[in-house]
Motif scaffolding. Sequence first.
Motif, mmCIF file in Angstrom:
data_model
loop_
_atom_site.group_PDB
_atom_site.id
_atom_site.type_symbol
_atom_site.label_atom_id
_atom_site.label_comp_id
_atom_site.label_asym_id
_atom_site.label_seq_id
_atom_site.Cartn_x
_atom_site.Cartn_y
_atom_site.Cartn_z
ATOM 1 N N UNK A 335 -9.918 -19.710 -0.107
ATOM 2 C CA UNK A 335 -10.314 -18.328 -0.430
ATOM 3 C C UNK A 335 -9.177 -17.537 -1.064
ATOM 4 N N UNK A 336 -8.226 -18.226 -1.671
ATOM 5 C CA UNK A 336 -7.029 -17.582 -2.199
ATOM 6 C C UNK A 336 -7.346 -16.476 -3.191
ATOM 7 N N UNK A 337 -8.416 -16.628 -3.933
ATOM 8 C CA UNK A 337 -8.783 -15.637 -4.952
ATOM 9 C C UNK A 337 -9.166 -14.291 -4.343
ATOM 10 N N UNK A 338 -9.507 -14.266 -3.041
ATOM 11 C CA UNK A 338 -9.973 -13.025 -2.418
ATOM 12 C C UNK A 338 -8.830 -12.129 -1.945
ATOM 13 N N UNK A 339 -7.597 -12.607 -2.028
ATOM 14 C CA UNK A 339 -6.456 -11.820 -1.557
ATOM 15 C C UNK A 339 -5.811 -11.107 -2.745
ATOM 16 N N UNK A 340 -5.890 -9.788 -2.722
ATOM 17 C CA UNK A 340 -5.330 -8.971 -3.798
ATOM 18 C C UNK A 340 -3.914 -8.554 -3.417
ATOM 19 N N UNK A 341 -2.956 -8.902 -4.241
ATOM 20 C CA UNK A 341 -1.563 -8.639 -3.904
ATOM 21 C C UNK A 341 -1.253 -7.139 -3.934
ATOM 22 N N UNK A 342 -1.953 -6.384 -4.747
ATOM 23 C CA UNK A 342 -1.786 -4.924 -4.744
ATOM 24 C C UNK A 342 -2.234 -4.356 -3.397
ATOM 25 N N UNK A 343 -3.311 -4.899 -2.824
ATOM 26 C CA UNK A 343 -3.796 -4.440 -1.517
ATOM 27 C C UNK A 343 -2.788 -4.770 -0.420
ATOM 28 N N UNK A 344 -2.105 -5.917 -0.547
ATOM 29 C CA UNK A 344 -1.063 -6.269 0.429
ATOM 30 C C UNK A 344 0.045 -5.219 0.427
ATOM 31 N N UNK A 345 0.475 -4.830 -0.767
ATOM 32 C CA UNK A 345 1.523 -3.802 -0.866
ATOM 33 C C UNK A 345 1.050 -2.480 -0.277
ATOM 34 N N UNK A 346 -0.176 -2.085 -0.575
ATOM 35 C CA UNK A 346 -0.704 -0.818 -0.063
ATOM 36 C C UNK A 346 -0.777 -0.825 1.455
ATOM 37 N N UNK A 347 -1.148 -1.965 2.031
ATOM 38 C CA UNK A 347 -1.208 -2.062 3.493
ATOM 39 C C UNK A 347 0.179 -1.907 4.109
ATOM 40 N N UNK A 348 1.187 -2.547 3.493
ATOM 41 C CA UNK A 348 2.552 -2.457 4.017
ATOM 42 C C UNK A 348 3.108 -1.045 3.923
ATOM 43 N N UNK A 349 2.639 -0.276 2.953
ATOM 44 C CA UNK A 349 3.161 1.087 2.766
ATOM 45 C C UNK A 349 2.905 1.967 3.984
#
Length: 413
Positions: A335-349
């Motif tokens: 399911x690698x395509x379902x992980x948005x790297x921009x969303x990862x950054x926003x969550x860490x913020x």
Amino acid sequence: MRIAIVHDWLYTLGGAEKVLAAMLRCFPQADVFCLFDFLSQEDREKIGFKTSRVSFLQRLPGMRRNHRRFLPIMPIAIEQLDLSGYDMIISSSYAVAKGVITGPDQLHVAYVHSPMRYAWDLQHQYLNESGLKSGLKSMVTRLLLHRIRLWDVRTSHGPNDYVANSHFIARRVRKIYGRHAKVIYPPVRVPETYHRVPVGRNFMTASRLVPYKNVRCIVEAFRLLPEERLVVAGSGPEAAALKAIAGPNVTFVGFVPDGELRSMMSRARAFVFAAEEDFGITPVEAQGEGTPVIALGRGGTRETIRTGGDAPTGLFFDEPTGEAVASAIQRFIASEHSFDRQACHANAARFAERIFEDNFRSFVLDRFEAFRRQFAGPIESEVVHAVQWRGAYSELEHQDALQATVRSRPKSA
């Protein structure tokens, strides 16, 4: 207002030291106290102080090489720190710092990274890893840990307020100490904006190579996945043993400076993390670089990784075993395509340094103001009562004088 910050000990720069640095940015005038300080001057300046005030443990032979042997006398040592000249004490505690002695006119706010793990729910793991599962030394160690638990509970009434670094730790504070803890997540250095970079083929993990970090099960997982690649960053006593069991698809790079480490994170397909941490700063740092996280679903990581909804930032495995980690990696690949790297950054913020500093500074200053009002309240009430009593007494004197005057007048008057 004179402020003292009490940290357990200083010999390396880890997650707790990042919190200490943020506390000093909130209160740069504070003095730093600890059991012992073996940092270099350069590392002290990175944290934000020049000198610390230490206990008698600093001078004991063998302290620098193996400080955990001195655990039984650490409660005594922390109680010898003289904090009588301070208005407010902030303890940064994962062992004994919250046990400092303070007076009734001093506010003590305890930021708890964790109650002493090796004395409480991780006691059996600590004994097994230390080779103290049975025998005379095991009995003595168990007795000492029992006495430390008694001291830990007894001193839990000392702080006026508790702050926990996660809801997971707040539950431990409630269970062990019977106290409510305000949750303020620790500070994580997260880039202001996310810059997309090319992603490589490898997975990554970064940690001190010690048993409780469970790096072994990650290395074992990649023996089951020979087509996938893993990069291991970090050093520690388990390094040789891990290299001995690793396959050719696992690369060990040793200690990596922070800037290079973050660059490696940003280019990894996913960051793999198998420790049960109180909060877990490293998985948040990885998300801050846009990298999804595959983590053990226990402890603080359950609060920092989003596994559902439209913007997941990672997924969990249930047990720290090679098979469980390998299965989770296969699920991630599917399911690698379902992980948005921009969303990862926003969550860490959500866990950025600025947010911690704003929340922690506001909480401490609000509590200090309320504490001083509470402290001044009874005194002010006594003053008012004294004034009222004196006024009533004066009125009685006045009435008595009038009655005496009336009685002394001639009857013909």
